[in-house]
Design a protein around this motif. Structure first.
Motif, PDB file in Angstrom:
ATOM      1  N   UNK A  73       0.834  -1.204   0.000  1.00  0.00           N
ATOM      2  CA  UNK A  73       0.000   0.000   0.000  1.00  0.00           C
ATOM      3  C   UNK A  73       0.864   1.248   0.000  1.00  0.00           C
ATOM      4  N   UNK A  74       1.889   1.286   0.842  1.00  0.00           N
ATOM      5  CA  UNK A  74       2.738   2.477   0.916  1.00  0.00           C
ATOM      6  C   UNK A  74       3.425   2.745  -0.416  1.00  0.00           C
ATOM      7  N   UNK A  75       3.875   1.697  -1.088  1.00  0.00           N
ATOM      8  CA  UNK A  75       4.593   1.866  -2.354  1.00  0.00           C
ATOM      9  C   UNK A  75       3.672   2.236  -3.503  1.00  0.00           C
ATOM     10  N   UNK A  76       2.375   2.032  -3.324  1.00  0.00           N
ATOM     11  CA  UNK A  76       1.423   2.343  -4.392  1.00  0.00           C
ATOM     12  C   UNK A  76       0.993   3.804  -4.390  1.00  0.00           C
ATOM     13  N   UNK A  77       1.388   4.549  -3.358  1.00  0.00           N
ATOM     14  CA  UNK A  77       0.942   5.930  -3.210  1.00  0.00           C
ATOM     15  C   UNK A  77       2.072   6.915  -3.518  1.00  0.00           C
ATOM     16  N   UNK A  78       1.692   8.155  -3.799  1.00  0.00           N
ATOM     17  CA  UNK A  78       2.694   9.126  -4.252  1.00  0.00           C
ATOM     18  C   UNK A  78       3.440   9.794  -3.106  1.00  0.00           C
ATOM     19  N   UNK A  79       2.925   9.699  -1.882  1.00  0.00           N
ATOM     20  CA  UNK A  79       3.600  10.326  -0.745  1.00  0.00           C
ATOM     21  C   UNK A  79       3.371   9.495   0.505  1.00  0.00           C
ATOM     22  N   UNK A  80       4.207   9.672   1.546  1.00  0.00           N
ATOM     23  CA  UNK A  80       4.024   8.898   2.786  1.00  0.00           C
ATOM     24  C   UNK A  80       2.658   9.103   3.440  1.00  0.00           C
ATOM     25  N   UNK A  81       2.179  10.338   3.481  1.00  0.00           N
ATOM     26  CA  UNK A  81       0.879  10.575   4.107  1.00  0.00           C
ATOM     27  C   UNK A  81      -0.234   9.944   3.280  1.00  0.00           C
ATOM     28  N   UNK A  82      -0.139  10.055   1.958  1.00  0.00           N
ATOM     29  CA  UNK A  82      -1.111   9.357   1.106  1.00  0.00           C
ATOM     30  C   UNK A  82      -1.106   7.862   1.418  1.00  0.00           C
ATOM     31  N   UNK A  83       0.101   7.301   1.603  1.00  0.00           N
ATOM     32  CA  UNK A  83       0.219   5.889   1.901  1.00  0.00           C
ATOM     33  C   UNK A  83      -0.436   5.516   3.216  1.00  0.00           C
ATOM     34  N   UNK A  84      -0.195   6.323   4.256  1.00  0.00           N
ATOM     35  CA  UNK A  84      -0.783   6.033   5.564  1.00  0.00           C
ATOM     36  C   UNK A  84      -2.306   6.155   5.526  1.00  0.00           C
ATOM     37  N   UNK A  85      -2.813   7.145   4.803  1.00  0.00           N
ATOM     38  CA  UNK A  85      -4.268   7.292   4.666  1.00  0.00           C
ATOM     39  C   UNK A  85      -4.852   6.058   3.961  1.00  0.00           C
ATOM     40  N   UNK A 139       6.757   8.726   8.611  1.00  0.00           N
ATOM     41  CA  UNK A 139       6.663  10.119   9.051  1.00  0.00           C
ATOM     42  C   UNK A 139       7.986  10.858   8.834  1.00  0.00           C
ATOM     43  N   UNK A 140       9.112  10.174   9.055  1.00  0.00           N
ATOM     44  CA  UNK A 140      10.413  10.797   8.812  1.00  0.00           C
ATOM     45  C   UNK A 140      10.567  11.161   7.334  1.00  0.00           C
ATOM     46  N   UNK A 141      10.116  10.279   6.450  1.00  0.00           N
ATOM     47  CA  UNK A 141      10.173  10.557   5.013  1.00  0.00           C
ATOM     48  C   UNK A 141       9.258  11.724   4.651  1.00  0.00           C
ATOM     49  N   UNK A 142       8.084  11.783   5.291  1.00  0.00           N
ATOM     50  CA  UNK A 142       7.161  12.887   5.026  1.00  0.00           C
ATOM     51  C   UNK A 142       7.771  14.219   5.457  1.00  0.00           C
ATOM     52  N   UNK A 143       8.464  14.221   6.587  1.00  0.00           N
ATOM     53  CA  UNK A 143       9.124  15.436   7.074  1.00  0.00           C
ATOM     54  C   UNK A 143      10.266  15.820   6.147  1.00  0.00           C
ATOM     55  N   UNK A 193      -4.315  14.025   7.507  1.00  0.00           N
ATOM     56  CA  UNK A 193      -4.404  15.095   6.509  1.00  0.00           C
ATOM     57  C   UNK A 193      -4.027  16.437   7.115  1.00  0.00           C
ATOM     58  N   UNK A 194      -4.371  16.636   8.382  1.00  0.00           N
ATOM     59  CA  UNK A 194      -4.062  17.893   9.052  1.00  0.00           C
ATOM     60  C   UNK A 194      -2.576  18.105   9.311  1.00  0.00           C
ATOM     61  N   UNK A 195      -1.792  17.037   9.207  1.00  0.00           N
ATOM     62  CA  UNK A 195      -0.344  17.158   9.385  1.00  0.00           C
ATOM     63  C   UNK A 195       0.345  17.784   8.180  1.00  0.00           C
ATOM     64  N   UNK A 196      -0.307  17.754   7.018  1.00  0.00           N
ATOM     65  CA  UNK A 196       0.318  18.278   5.811  1.00  0.00           C
ATOM     66  C   UNK A 196       0.549  19.794   5.938  1.00  0.00           C
ATOM     67  N   UNK A 197       1.694  20.241   5.497  1.00  0.00           N
ATOM     68  CA  UNK A 197       1.932  21.684   5.443  1.00  0.00           C
ATOM     69  C   UNK A 197       1.133  22.234   4.269  1.00  0.00           C
ATOM     70  N   UNK A 198       0.700  23.499   4.314  1.00  0.00           N
ATOM     71  CA  UNK A 198      -0.195  24.035   3.275  1.00  0.00           C
ATOM     72  C   UNK A 198       0.322  23.884   1.866  1.00  0.00           C
ATOM     73  N   UNK A 199       1.638  23.944   1.665  1.00  0.00           N
ATOM     74  CA  UNK A 199       2.187  23.900   0.313  1.00  0.00           C
ATOM     75  C   UNK A 199       1.911  22.585  -0.392  1.00  0.00           C
ATOM     76  N   UNK A 200       1.740  21.505   0.393  1.00  0.00           N
ATOM     77  CA  UNK A 200       1.501  20.205  -0.232  1.00  0.00           C
ATOM     78  C   UNK A 200       0.138  19.635   0.145  1.00  0.00           C
TER      79      UNK A 200
END
Length: 203
Positions: A73-85, A139-143, A193-200
């Motif tokens: 699932x994580x590898x199928x998504x474009x970002x770490x947060x997308x993967x966790x969702x 989460x480290x990758x997302x940061x 979703x609320x963890x995302x910074x506004x730019x992304x």
């Protein structure tokens, strides 16, 4: 009765896993295992050494399958947060399937086994730790990618996510908890979703 010739070790482990997952280690008798695996006690011990060893091997198989699902699932998504969702949504869908139990087998084992009770408790705690480390890496990758602000602690976020998932699956296990489980899923996703910074942030 010996194990049928057409029954593989993997099938025997799957049947044992379903039984242990449903009833727990202590509530699963040797007679239960004989009937589920269609094997005599001597054949069970010859194949798996002991009830404890059979449990640990079944738990290890459970862990490998769960981690493979997580990685897919994580590898199928474009970002770490997308993967966790996506992972949380997949777990919610899994709770609607016909499974031996909706609660995580590792969590059930930790709750069943007193602290310090040998290899079974250690194996379950090790599996939970592996998932916590996987969440920490995500989460480290997302940061690092700027998806989540660098003021956040990957380890702390991972522990919160794991605790939230445990609560979600405990609610799913309760006969009256289905609606509460669905609400908890949406709460976890809203938090991620609320963890995302506004730019992304996604639209």
């Amino acid at each position: 009765m010996a194990r049928p010739a057409n029954q593989s070790r993997e099938e025997s482990l799957r049947k044992a896993l379903d039984l242990f997952w449903s009833k727990g280690f202590h509530n699963t008798s040797l007679k239960d295992l004989e009937q589920a695996l269609n094997m005599r006690p001597g054949s069970i011990y010859a194949a798996f050494t002991s009830k404890e060893a059979l449990f640990c091997e079944a738990l290890a198989d459970y862990g490998r399958a769960a981690k493979a699902d997580y990685m897919r699932i994580m590898q199928s998504q474009v970002s770490p947060i997308d993967g966790l969702v996506a992972y949380i949504r997949s777990m919610a869908a899994e709770c609607d399937r016909d499974r031996p139990a909706r609660a995580c087998m590792a969590v059930k084992t930790v709750l069943e086994m007193p602290s310090g009770q040998g290899v079974m408790r250690e194996a379950a705690e090790g599996l939970l730790k592996d998932f916590e480390l996987g969440f920490t890496r995500a989460f480290a990758e997302a940061i690092a990618a700027g998806e989540v602000g660098d003021e956040e602690s990957p380890g702390r976020l991972a522990r919160k996510l794991q605790a939230d998932i445990t609560g979600m699956r405990v609610l799913a296990e309760r006969a009256s908890g289905r609606e509460g489980m669905k609400e908890r899923v949406e709460d976890i996703i809203a938090w991620l979703e609320g963890l995302r910074v506004p730019a992304v942030a996604h639209a």
